[in-house]
Design a protein around this motif. Structure first.
Motif, PDB file in Angstrom:
ATOM      1  N   ASN A 183       8.023   7.475   9.997  1.00  0.00           N
ATOM      2  CA  ASN A 183       7.278   5.928   9.993  1.00  0.00           C
ATOM      3  C   ASN A 183       6.753   5.702   8.680  1.00  0.00           C
ATOM      4  O   ASN A 183       6.257   4.542   8.336  1.00  0.00           O
ATOM      5  CB  ASN A 183       6.453   5.722  11.028  1.00  0.00           C
ATOM      6  N   ASN A 186       8.673   5.942   1.858  1.00  0.00           N
ATOM      7  CA  ASN A 186       9.022   4.738   0.754  1.00  0.00           C
ATOM      8  C   ASN A 186       9.851   5.101  -0.253  1.00  0.00           C
ATOM      9  O   ASN A 186       9.792   6.237  -1.016  1.00  0.00           O
ATOM     10  CB  ASN A 186       7.702   4.694   0.068  1.00  0.00           C
ATOM     11  N   LYS A 193       3.134  -3.920  -6.464  1.00  0.00           N
ATOM     12  CA  LYS A 193       2.570  -4.893  -7.207  1.00  0.00           C
ATOM     13  C   LYS A 193       1.517  -4.227  -8.027  1.00  0.00           C
ATOM     14  O   LYS A 193       0.523  -4.014  -7.579  1.00  0.00           O
ATOM     15  CB  LYS A 193       2.027  -5.839  -5.864  1.00  0.00           C
ATOM     16  N   LYS A 270       1.606  -2.518  11.910  1.00  0.00           N
ATOM     17  CA  LYS A 270       2.782  -2.539  11.100  1.00  0.00           C
ATOM     18  C   LYS A 270       2.669  -3.235   9.730  1.00  0.00           C
ATOM     19  O   LYS A 270       3.267  -2.676   8.690  1.00  0.00           O
ATOM     20  CB  LYS A 270       3.896  -2.965  12.176  1.00  0.00           C
ATOM     21  N   GLU A 271       1.919  -4.107   9.615  1.00  0.00           N
ATOM     22  CA  GLU A 271       1.787  -4.952   8.430  1.00  0.00           C
ATOM     23  C   GLU A 271       0.967  -4.101   7.308  1.00  0.00           C
ATOM     24  O   GLU A 271       1.018  -4.086   6.040  1.00  0.00           O
ATOM     25  CB  GLU A 271       0.999  -6.288   8.685  1.00  0.00           C
ATOM     26  N   ARG A 273       1.286  -0.929   6.793  1.00  0.00           N
ATOM     27  CA  ARG A 273       2.238  -0.005   6.069  1.00  0.00           C
ATOM     28  C   ARG A 273       2.989  -0.867   4.980  1.00  0.00           C
ATOM     29  O   ARG A 273       3.081  -0.173   3.933  1.00  0.00           O
ATOM     30  CB  ARG A 273       3.009   0.300   7.088  1.00  0.00           C
ATOM     31  N   LYS A 274       3.211  -2.108   5.126  1.00  0.00           N
ATOM     32  CA  LYS A 274       3.605  -3.212   3.913  1.00  0.00           C
ATOM     33  C   LYS A 274       2.606  -3.063   2.990  1.00  0.00           C
ATOM     34  O   LYS A 274       3.152  -3.093   1.571  1.00  0.00           O
ATOM     35  CB  LYS A 274       4.071  -4.633   4.512  1.00  0.00           C
ATOM     36  N   HIS A 275       1.382  -3.143   3.200  1.00  0.00           N
ATOM     37  CA  HIS A 275       0.344  -3.608   2.273  1.00  0.00           C
ATOM     38  C   HIS A 275       0.341  -2.101   1.530  1.00  0.00           C
ATOM     39  O   HIS A 275       0.041  -2.098   0.231  1.00  0.00           O
ATOM     40  CB  HIS A 275      -0.798  -3.670   2.632  1.00  0.00           C
ATOM     41  N   LYS A 277       2.509   0.151   0.961  1.00  0.00           N
ATOM     42  CA  LYS A 277       3.874   0.186   0.179  1.00  0.00           C
ATOM     43  C   LYS A 277       3.770  -0.641  -1.355  1.00  0.00           C
ATOM     44  O   LYS A 277       4.040  -0.232  -2.172  1.00  0.00           O
ATOM     45  CB  LYS A 277       5.204  -0.333   0.897  1.00  0.00           C
ATOM     46  N   ASN A 278       3.050  -1.948  -0.805  1.00  0.00           N
ATOM     47  CA  ASN A 278       3.044  -2.814  -2.262  1.00  0.00           C
ATOM     48  C   ASN A 278       2.000  -2.370  -3.039  1.00  0.00           C
ATOM     49  O   ASN A 278       1.946  -2.786  -4.337  1.00  0.00           O
ATOM     50  CB  ASN A 278       2.714  -4.083  -1.618  1.00  0.00           C
ATOM     51  N   SER A 298      -1.534   6.765   3.265  1.00  0.00           N
ATOM     52  CA  SER A 298      -1.248   6.305   1.845  1.00  0.00           C
ATOM     53  C   SER A 298      -0.260   7.413   0.944  1.00  0.00           C
ATOM     54  O   SER A 298       0.606   7.114   0.210  1.00  0.00           O
ATOM     55  CB  SER A 298      -2.345   5.925   1.262  1.00  0.00           C
ATOM     56  N   MET A 301       3.046   7.741   1.873  1.00  0.00           N
ATOM     57  CA  MET A 301       4.194   6.513   1.063  1.00  0.00           C
ATOM     58  C   MET A 301       3.782   6.667  -0.392  1.00  0.00           C
ATOM     59  O   MET A 301       4.384   5.904  -1.072  1.00  0.00           O
ATOM     60  CB  MET A 301       3.506   5.378   1.844  1.00  0.00           C
TER      61      MET A 301
END
Length: 379
Positions: A183, A186, A193, A270-271, A273-275, A277-278, A298, A301
């Motif tokens: 889960n 990366n 970003k 879940k959101e 994890r997106k942050h 990754k960015n 962290s 990823m």
């Protein structure tokens, strides 16, 4: 084997709250079930009584109750009686509870009790140099003394808790909290970003957020394009009485820094994890943790992390190998390490790759669940 978990929180829409305890419990129980272990979760202090299944885990919601006198005692006995009925009916072999608040004090449970050190009030008071209420200390001590065995997420948390409560060292087993690594993948760590510095956690003094505000002021002075993203619920401040710790942060931020801060508050897991990754860099300048799940998330990823250097953190990160460890009060050095990573993509990728390897070795929930099962059986 059938294990029952007693907890004030669990990640499910029907449950009132979910934080660090909830995440680490769910990570474990889902894997235990996949390995053939039966799991029942008892969540107390809820709004209503309900029993339901979630990912093959049976969850019992135990509503809050108030009494004319001695609610602190009678509610514990109510939880005890409810759990004991289910222990008999479901033939539960082992129960596990957190050390926080000493919820199992005064309970006589019909199965051996394990207490996992998610962090007692006494533990956090010790780390923060705060005075603890005597009643709270006695509840936690009584609960711990009645347990059959203890599980600590780090050697540091185990050792400090053992000293605070005068426990037998041989009864404490260190088993790291873990992640389902599938889960937290990366596939493109080189894409992120640029200049985004990410903090995840409650906005509260003990997490080092006031120091982070000072650090970010210095980062902005050197790199005006840097951005600070904050994720987590706001909290009142124990020292000033301020209802919002974020307001205290705002008073510290320079005018230039304020323009570059984005406070998102609480967002779905879940959101988060997106942050991660960015993010360019993740940072956790905390003064008080038992392990710090967001740090290993962290690292999994492949993010370079600048972390606190206090106690537990030394078991997560090897300084200069898979991240940096700096004391939160060393504002200059902390700033220096963040800027060094922002300006060195090769170092970021090197740290990120090594961080993933560290997590795979020590924090894989599939491996650590087996260690838990073996320890349960030994008792």
């Amino acid at each position: 084997m059938h294990i029952g978990f007693i907890t004030p929180e669990y990640p499910h829409p029907k449950v009132k709250q979910a934080a660090g305890i909830a995440t680490s419990i769910k990570n474990l129980v889902v894997v235990l079930v996949s390995k053939g272990v039966n799991v029942t979760v008892f969540v107390y202090h809820q709004n209503k009584s309900e029993v339901f299944k979630d990912e093959d885990v049976e969850i019992h919601l135990i509503p809050s109750k108030k009494y004319k006198l001695f609610t602190w005692y009678l509610y514990r006995k109510h939880i005890q009686n409810y759990i004991n009925l289910v222990v008999d009916k479901k033939e539960i072999d082992i129960l596990e509870a957190p050390d926080w608040t000493g919820i199992t004090a005064f309970m006589r449970l019909k199965a051996p009790l394990f207490i996992r050190f998610h962090g007692s009030d006494a533990y956090f008071c010790k780390l923060e140099n705060r005075k603890q209420k005597f009643k709270n200390f006695m509840f936690e001590k009584l609960a711990l003394k009645r347990a059959a065995a203890y599980i600590a997420p780090t050697d540091f948390a185990g050792s400090l808790t053992q000293k605070i409560f005068d426990l037998k060292k041989e009864d404490i087993k260190t088993i790291h909290n873990g992640l389902s690594l599938e889960n937290f993948k990366n596939e493109s760590p080189e894409i992120f970003k640029r200049n985004n510095i990410l903090y995840i956690g409650t906005i509260i003094r003990k997490k080092g957020v006031l120091e982070l505000a000072k650090i970010f002021n210095k980062v902005i002075a050197e790199n005006p394009g840097a951005k600070l993203i904050l994720i987590g619920g706001d909290s009142s401040d124990i020292e000033t009485g301020e209802s919002s710790t974020y307001k205290l942060m705002e008073k510290i931020f320079s005018d230039e820094a304020k323009k570059q801060v984005n406070y998102l508050g609480k967002i779905p897991y879940k959101e988060v994890r997106k942050h991660i990754k960015n993010a360019h860099i993740c940072t956790f300048p905390s003064f008080a943790e038992t392990l710090g799940m967001v740090t290993i998330e962290s690292m999994a990823m492949q993010k370079p992390v600048v972390n606190t250097n206090i106690g537990w953190a030394n078991e997560l990160i090897d300084d200069g190998v898979n991240g940096y460890l700096v004391h939160p009060e060393d504002i200059e050095l902390y700033t220096e390490k963040l800027l060094e990573l922002i300006n060195d993509d090769k170092l970021c990728l090197k740290f990120g790759k090594a961080a993933r390897q560290k997590v795979e070795t020590f924090f894989d929930i599939n491996k650590n669940a087996d260690i838990n099962i073996d320890y349960y059986k030994s008792i």
